[in-house]
Design a protein around this motif. Structure first.
Motif, short mmCIF file in Angstrom:
data_model
loop_
_atom_site.label_atom_id
_atom_site.label_comp_id
_atom_site.label_asym_id
_atom_site.label_seq_id
_atom_site.Cartn_x
_atom_site.Cartn_y
_atom_site.Cartn_z
N TYR A 140 -0.60 22.45 26.58
CA TYR A 140 -0.75 21.75 25.06
C TYR A 140 0.43 21.63 24.67
N VAL A 141 0.95 20.27 24.25
CA VAL A 141 2.52 20.17 23.77
C VAL A 141 2.18 19.86 22.40
N PHE A 142 3.23 20.27 21.47
CA PHE A 142 3.20 20.14 20.04
C PHE A 142 4.85 20.07 19.49
N SER A 143 4.84 19.50 18.42
CA SER A 143 6.48 19.50 17.89
C SER A 143 6.70 20.82 17.38
N SER A 144 7.93 21.10 17.79
CA SER A 144 8.52 22.73 17.38
C SER A 144 9.87 22.15 16.92
N LYS A 145 9.92 21.77 15.33
CA LYS A 145 11.21 21.45 15.15
C LYS A 145 11.90 20.20 15.62
N ASP A 146 12.99 20.51 16.37
CA ASP A 146 13.76 19.21 16.81
C ASP A 146 13.37 19.37 18.46
N LYS A 147 12.39 20.32 18.87
CA LYS A 147 12.14 20.28 20.19
C LYS A 147 10.72 20.13 20.40
N LYS A 148 9.95 20.64 21.51
CA LYS A 148 8.66 20.69 21.75
C LYS A 148 8.23 21.83 22.05
#
Length: 429
Positions: A378-386
Motif C-alpha cells: 500500500y503506497v501513500f504520501s509521506s511528506k516529500d516521499k512515499k
C-alpha cells in the motif's frame, strides 16, 4: 465466600457460539490489566498477574467449564480456589518494588467469572445478531435495571439504533467491568407495534482520555454518548471502548457470510467494510498503549479490509486471498516504531503508524510484488516521499488465513517506479 449469582439469568442458556468464542482464545500474560485494553480482550484470554502458565490454565479451564456446563459462581469458586491456593496464587504478596499485590481472592474470581462469561456470550450474540440483520436490523440496548445497575448503563436502556449505526462500534455490551447488559433485535413491525423510535448517534458520540495507571501514566480513550434530547451522558468503562464481537476473527467470519451474497451486493459490502471507521477510531489508542508499554505481547488487531478492486486484480493474477481482512500485531508495531532505518529517514513516523487503517482505506496506489507473489504494497504520501506498507497475503494466524502487515517504511517514488518487480494493480504513482 462470594455471593452466589446465577449469571445464566443475565446471559441466557449457554450459546454454542459463546463456547466456540472462548475456546478459540489464545493465552496472554499481563501484569497490569490495562496492558490489554479494548479489542485485545476479545482476542486472548488473560488474567492480570497470572504469570504462570499452569495458573492461567487452571483459571481458563474452569471458565471454560462454566461456559460448557453453566456452573454457578459458587461452583466456580469452590472448584478453582483450592487449586490456586495449592499453587500459591492466592492472597496478598510483596512485589519487587515493595508494594503489596493482590493475587487470587473471592472478589477477583467473581470478576473473572462474570467478565469472561458475559464477554464470551455477547461476542456469540453479536455473531447471531449479524446473521439475522436482514430480518431484524434494529437493535435495542437492554440493561438489567435493578439496584445494582450503574446510572450510565441505565441511561442507555431501551435505546434503539440500526445495527450499522456507529453507536454499536463502542457500546455493544459489555461496556464495563461486571456489565450485565444485552441487545434485543427487532424488525420494522416490532418497532411500530411497540412504538419504539430509532435514534441516530451521529454527532452525539465523543471520546475522553482517561488515566488508567497513576504508576505508568498510561491513558486510554473511552466513548461517551450524549442523549440529544435530555443531554444526559453515558460512557464506556476504561478498557471497554470496543465491540468484543468486532475483533479480527469476527471480521473473518463476516467475510465468510458475505460469500453467500450475490456478486454485486458482495462487492458493495466489501467496499463498505474497507472504509469502516471502527478500525480507524480504535487504532491510535491501541498503538499508544503498545509504545507506552515498550514491548509486544503478540496481540493482533484488524487494520482494515482490502477493497473489491484489489481482490479482483489479485485473483486475475492467480493470487487468491482467503479473506480481505488485513491485520497487524503489536510485534510489528514495535518493529515499525523502532525501525533501524529511522536515522536514515526511511522509517514511518509515529503519527503515520497510528493512521495505518486510514492508509489501507485511502491509499494512493497498491502494488503487487511479482517476485514475492503473496505480497502487496500500500503506497501513500509521506511528506516529500512515499510511504509503503508491506502486506503478506494468506498469513496463518490461530487457524485462520489473514493478510498481515509485516513491514513499512519511506521510499523514493523513482525507486518504486523503476523497480520492475512491482506491478501497479490499483491507483496511480
Amino acid at each position: 465466600m462470594p455471593e452466589e449469582v446465577d449469571l445464566m439469568f443475565a446471559i441466557g442458556l449457554k450459546p454454542e457460539k459463546a463456547i466456540e468464542y472462548f475456546a478459540s482464545k489464545g493465552y496472554a500474560f499481563t501484569w497490569d490489566w490495562h496492558e490489554m485494553l479494548n479489542e485485545s480482550h476479545a482476542k486472548a484470554f488473560t488474567v492480570a498477574k497470572a504469570m504462570r502458565l499452569d495458573v492461567l490454565q487452571d483459571i481458563r479451564d474452569t471458565v471454560q467449564k462454566a461456559l460448557d456446563e453453566g456452573i454457578t459462581l459458587r461452583q466456580f469458586w469452590e472448584e478453582l480456589t483450592p487449586k490456586l491456593k495449592a499453587k500459591g496464587w492466592w492472597g496478598k504478596v510483596m512485589g519487587e518494588d515493595g508494594s503489596e499485590i493482590q493475587l487470587g481472592s473471592p472478589r477477583r474470581l467473581r470478576t473473572i467469572y462474570q467478565t469472561n462469561l458475559q464477554t464470551a456470550y455477547m461476542a456469540g450474540t453479536y455473531k447471531a445478531l449479524m446473521e439475522n440483520v436482514d430480518d431484524r436490523p434494529y437493535w435495542q440496548y437492554i440493561a438489567v435495571m435493578d439496584a445494582a445497575t450503574r446510572p450510565s448503563h441505565a441511561r442507555l436502556h431501551g435505546k434503539v439504533f440500526r445495527y450499522d449505526d456507529p453507536f454499536w462500534d463502542m457500546f455493544t455490551p459489555p461496556i464495563d467491568w461486571g456489565c450485565r447488559c444485552n441487545i434485543r433485535a427487532y424488525d420494522h413491525e416490532d418497532l411500530m407495534e411497540k412504538n419504539l423510535p430509532v435514534e441516530k448517534s451521529e454527532g452525539n458520540i465523543t471520546t475522553e482520555e482517561r488515566l488508567v495507571s497513576k504508576k505508568t501514566g498510561v491513558t486510554t480513550t473511552t466513548s461517551v454518548y450524549k442523549d440529544p434530547i435530555t443531554g444526559e451522558k453515558a460512557g464506556t468503562g476504561i478498557g471497554w471502548n470496543s465491540n468484543p464481537g468486532a475483533a479480527w476473527q469476527l471480521d473473518v467470519r463476516t467475510y465468510e457470510k458475505a460469500l453467500q451474497m450475490p456478486e454485486n451486493i458482495r462487492s458493495a459490502f466489501i467496499g463498505e467494510m474497507a472504509r469502516a471507521k471502527i478500525h480507524q477510531e480504535m487504532f491510535p489508542s491501541w498503538v499508544d498503549g503498545i509504545i507506552a508499554r515498550g514491548k509486544a505481547r503478540g496481540f493482533a488487531i484488524t487494520a482494515g479490509w482490502m477493497d473489491a478492486e484489489v481482490l479482483d486484480s489479485l485473483h486475475s493474477r492467480g493470487i487468491k486471498p482467503e479473506t480481505p481482512v488485513v491485520i497487524i500485531n503489536d510485534v510489528k508495531i514495535i518493529h515499525l516504531y523502532r525501525d533501524k532505518k529511522r536515522e536514515l529517514g526511511k522509517a514511518l513516523g509515529l503519527e503515520e503508524i497510528k493512521k495505518i487503517p486510514s492508509i489501507i482505506s485511502d491509499y494512493e496506489a497498491v502494488l503487487w510484488d511479482s517476485l514475492n507473489k503473496d505480497t502487496i504494497l500500500y503506497v501513500f504520501s509521506s511528506k516529500d516521499k512515499k510511504g509503503k506498507l508491506v502486506v503478506e497475503i494468506n498469513y496463518g494466524l490461530k487457524g485462520e488465513k489473514v493478510n498481515l502487515i509485516k513491514s513499512g517504511g519511506v521510499v523514493l517514488l523513482e525507486n518504486l517506479k523503476n523497480d520492475k518487480r512491482y506491478v501497479l494493480i490499483k491507483g496511480k504513482l
